[in-house]
Scaffold this motif. Structure first.
Motif, PDB file in Angstrom:
ATOM      1  N   ILE A   1       0.842  -1.194   0.000  1.00 19.30           N
ATOM      2  CA  ILE A   1       0.000   0.000   0.000  1.00 19.30           C
ATOM      3  C   ILE A   1       0.878   1.245   0.000  1.00 19.30           C
ATOM      4  O   ILE A   1       1.745   1.408   0.854  1.00 19.30           O
ATOM      5  N   ALA A   2       0.631   2.108  -0.962  1.00 14.33           N
ATOM      6  CA  ALA A   2       1.371   3.364  -1.069  1.00 14.33           C
ATOM      7  C   ALA A   2       0.583   4.530  -0.492  1.00 14.33           C
ATOM      8  O   ALA A   2       1.158   5.545  -0.113  1.00 14.33           O
ATOM      9  N   GLY A   3      -0.742   4.388  -0.430  1.00 13.15           N
ATOM     10  CA  GLY A   3      -1.573   5.449   0.120  1.00 13.15           C
ATOM     11  C   GLY A   3      -3.027   5.058   0.145  1.00 13.15           C
ATOM     12  O   GLY A   3      -3.456   4.181  -0.606  1.00 13.15           O
ATOM     13  N   ILE A   4      -3.773   5.687   1.044  1.00 12.00           N
ATOM     14  CA  ILE A   4      -5.224   5.498   1.107  1.00 12.00           C
ATOM     15  C   ILE A   4      -5.878   6.872   1.178  1.00 12.00           C
ATOM     16  O   ILE A   4      -5.272   7.836   1.642  1.00 12.00           O
ATOM     17  N   GLY A   5      -7.095   6.944   0.707  1.00 11.34           N
ATOM     18  CA  GLY A   5      -7.829   8.197   0.769  1.00 11.34           C
ATOM     19  C   GLY A   5      -9.312   7.927   0.858  1.00 11.34           C
ATOM     20  O   GLY A   5      -9.819   6.936   0.341  1.00 11.34           O
ATOM     21  N   ILE A   6     -10.003   8.815   1.556  1.00 12.39           N
ATOM     22  CA  ILE A   6     -11.457   8.720   1.686  1.00 12.39           C
ATOM     23  C   ILE A   6     -12.033  10.120   1.552  1.00 12.39           C
ATOM     24  O   ILE A   6     -11.392  11.102   1.927  1.00 12.39           O
ATOM     25  N   ASP A   7     -13.231  10.204   0.993  1.00 14.31           N
ATOM     26  CA  ASP A   7     -13.901  11.492   0.892  1.00 14.31           C
ATOM     27  C   ASP A   7     -15.401  11.265   0.966  1.00 14.31           C
ATOM     28  O   ASP A   7     -15.904  10.219   0.545  1.00 14.31           O
ATOM     29  N   ILE A   8     -16.094  12.242   1.513  1.00 13.70           N
ATOM     30  CA  ILE A   8     -17.553  12.204   1.629  1.00 13.70           C
ATOM     31  C   ILE A   8     -18.106  13.513   1.105  1.00 13.70           C
ATOM     32  O   ILE A   8     -17.508  14.572   1.300  1.00 13.70           O
ATOM     33  N   VAL A   9     -19.223  13.437   0.393  1.00 11.04           N
ATOM     34  CA  VAL A   9     -19.851  14.600  -0.222  1.00 11.04           C
ATOM     35  C   VAL A   9     -21.313  14.659   0.208  1.00 11.04           C
ATOM     36  O   VAL A   9     -22.036  13.663   0.079  1.00 11.04           O
ATOM     37  N   ASP A  10     -21.735  15.816   0.696  1.00  8.78           N
ATOM     38  CA  ASP A  10     -23.137  16.048   1.029  1.00  8.78           C
ATOM     39  C   ASP A  10     -23.893  16.284  -0.288  1.00  8.78           C
ATOM     40  O   ASP A  10     -23.556  17.209  -1.034  1.00  8.78           O
ATOM     41  N   LEU A  11     -24.881  15.448  -0.578  1.00  8.55           N
ATOM     42  CA  LEU A  11     -25.572  15.528  -1.865  1.00  8.55           C
ATOM     43  C   LEU A  11     -26.299  16.858  -2.059  1.00  8.55           C
ATOM     44  O   LEU A  11     -26.262  17.421  -3.157  1.00  8.55           O
ATOM     45  N   ALA A  12     -26.948  17.368  -1.029  1.00 11.31           N
ATOM     46  CA  ALA A  12     -27.668  18.643  -1.159  1.00 11.31           C
ATOM     47  C   ALA A  12     -26.693  19.780  -1.442  1.00 11.31           C
ATOM     48  O   ALA A  12     -26.948  20.632  -2.311  1.00 11.31           O
ATOM     49  N   ARG A  13     -25.580  19.802  -0.746  1.00  8.31           N
ATOM     50  CA  ARG A  13     -24.571  20.848  -0.967  1.00  8.31           C
ATOM     51  C   ARG A  13     -23.976  20.733  -2.371  1.00  8.31           C
ATOM     52  O   ARG A  13     -23.772  21.735  -3.059  1.00  8.31           O
TER      53      ARG A  13
END
Length: 119
Positions: free
Chosen positions: A2-14
């Motif tokens: 593993i060289a890297g991990i990433g996570i992201d979350i997006v508010d659908l209304a925004r």
């Protein structure tokens, strides 16, 4: 390895407000094939691109159209890379990218794992 991990979350209304308020935003963020998707899928794709940037530890010189979220023959999500991003992955020895996306209950989320071959 593993060289890297990433996570992201997006508010659908925004996300919907941002896309509605700035009509050209979708054109800046997504390639033509991606823009055909419904809003929750677009939000998940935006989260995927952000998660990829986090997994790589930054994105200097990379543009939004250098990465496209696609599905393989089985329907599993993945990335198609172009231009500066392809070069960046090669320079960092990244050989595989893994992607998981979801959207439900007003949010979209993506998780990315970047791998390189063991030394």
């Amino acid at each position: 390895m593993i060289a890297g991990i990433g996570i992201d979350i997006v508010d659908l209304a925004r996300f919907n407000r941002a896309v509605s308020r700035t009509p050209r935003l979708s054109e800046r963020l997504f390639v033509a094939a991606e823009r055909e998707r419904p809003l929750p899928s677009l939000a998940a794709r935006f989260a995927a691109k952000e998660a990829l940037i986090k997994a790589l530890g930054g994105s200097e010189g990379v543009h939004w159209h250098d990465v496209e979220v696609v599905a393989d023959a089985e329907g599993d999500p993945g990335f198609r890379t172009h231009g500066a991003l392809t070069d960046l992955l090669a320079a960092r020895g990244i050989t595989r990218l893994h992607l998981s996306m979801t959207h439900d209950a007003g949010v979209a989320c993506a998780f990315v794992v970047a791998e390189r071959d063991a030394p």
